[in-house]
Design a protein around this motif. Structure first.
Motif, mmCIF file in Angstrom:
data_model
loop_
_atom_site.group_PDB
_atom_site.id
_atom_site.type_symbol
_atom_site.label_atom_id
_atom_site.label_comp_id
_atom_site.label_asym_id
_atom_site.label_seq_id
_atom_site.Cartn_x
_atom_site.Cartn_y
_atom_site.Cartn_z
ATOM 1 N N THR A 185 0.826 -1.210 0.000
ATOM 2 C CA THR A 185 0.000 0.000 0.000
ATOM 3 C C THR A 185 0.857 1.257 0.000
ATOM 4 O OG1 THR A 185 -0.144 -0.064 2.401
ATOM 5 C CG2 THR A 185 -1.944 -1.103 1.163
ATOM 6 N N GLY A 186 2.099 1.135 -0.389
ATOM 7 C CA GLY A 186 2.973 2.302 -0.423
ATOM 8 C C GLY A 186 3.732 2.434 0.877
ATOM 9 N N PRO A 187 4.453 3.533 1.022
ATOM 10 C CA PRO A 187 5.261 3.727 2.223
ATOM 11 C C PRO A 187 4.395 3.814 3.474
ATOM 12 C CG PRO A 187 5.165 5.735 0.910
ATOM 13 C CD PRO A 187 4.496 4.657 0.108
ATOM 14 N N ALA A 188 4.908 3.304 4.568
ATOM 15 C CA ALA A 188 4.182 3.362 5.835
ATOM 16 C C ALA A 188 4.057 4.814 6.306
ATOM 17 C CB ALA A 188 4.912 2.543 6.893
ATOM 18 N N GLY A 206 2.610 0.738 -5.000
ATOM 19 C CA GLY A 206 3.399 0.246 -6.119
ATOM 20 C C GLY A 206 4.580 1.115 -6.486
ATOM 21 N N GLU A 207 4.639 2.342 -5.965
ATOM 22 C CA GLU A 207 5.787 3.203 -6.249
ATOM 23 C C GLU A 207 6.962 2.762 -5.389
ATOM 24 O OE1 GLU A 207 5.495 7.440 -6.322
ATOM 25 O OE2 GLU A 207 3.551 7.396 -7.326
ATOM 26 N N ALA A 208 8.054 2.438 -6.027
ATOM 27 C CA ALA A 208 9.221 1.921 -5.310
ATOM 28 C C ALA A 208 9.906 2.997 -4.468
ATOM 29 C CB ALA A 208 10.203 1.314 -6.289
ATOM 30 N N LEU A 209 9.945 4.218 -4.969
ATOM 31 C CA LEU A 209 10.714 5.264 -4.288
ATOM 32 C C LEU A 209 9.846 6.469 -3.932
ATOM 33 C CD1 LEU A 209 13.925 5.113 -6.483
ATOM 34 C CD2 LEU A 209 13.599 4.141 -4.216
ATOM 35 N N GLY A 210 8.722 6.230 -3.293
ATOM 36 C CA GLY A 210 7.868 7.325 -2.865
ATOM 37 C C GLY A 210 8.469 8.038 -1.670
ATOM 38 N N PRO A 211 7.902 9.175 -1.298
ATOM 39 C CA PRO A 211 8.419 9.919 -0.141
ATOM 40 C C PRO A 211 8.082 9.198 1.167
ATOM 41 C CG PRO A 211 6.386 10.900 -0.906
ATOM 42 C CD PRO A 211 6.730 9.817 -1.890
#
Length: 149
Positions: A5-8, A109-114
């Protein structure tokens, strides 16, 4: 089935949020309170850091319905910039967590999100024994920079 679900969404106290904003020039603060709150209660002030707060309502006054365009408005506000950290703040930390989780889901799904952070205690903090906000905890009570319209 993927559970990504993306970055915690992590949590920071207001003073920790300020320290992060001071250290990280690519970090942004998003105030998700209502226009009425910004006008009558005040806003965090990042001018000493040569930055502005991103102001996007999570809930709309007076019925407090969720802003259906929140993620779209976030993406518009960020534009082509790629912040390293995105901090969310509201009155006391509840709406900002909901907003952060919504933005988190949009990053799935974004590998390098903030890195995403909820500012616990929020701008005004919890109610004190007299049922007032702004003196017990929160951004204002910690003496962090803010201004009133």
């Amino acid at each position: 089935m993927s559970t990504d679900t993306g970055p915690a969404v992590q949590e920071l106290l207001p003073t920790q949020a300020w320290d992060l904003l001071e250290r990280e020039p690519n970090a942004v603060l998003v105030d998700v309170r209502t226009k009425a709150e910004w006008s009558f209660v005040g806003k965090p002030d990042l001018s000493s850091l040569n930055r502005s707060v991103i102001m996007i309502e999570w809930s709309r006054y007076p019925d407090m319905s969720v802003n259906p365009r929140f993620v779209e408005e976030m993406n518009e506000a960020l534009g082509d910039s790629k912040p390293s950290q995105v901090l969310f703040i509201c009155r006391s930390g509840a709406r900002s967590m909901s907003a952060a989780l919504s933005f988190q889901a949009s990053l799935a799904g974004e590998a390098l999100g903030p890195d995403l952070f909820n500012v616990t205690e929020g701008f005004e903090g919890d109610l004190d024994p007299s049922k007032h906000r702004g003196g017990l905890n929160g951004w204002k009570a910690h003496g962090l920079p803010w201004r009133q319209s």
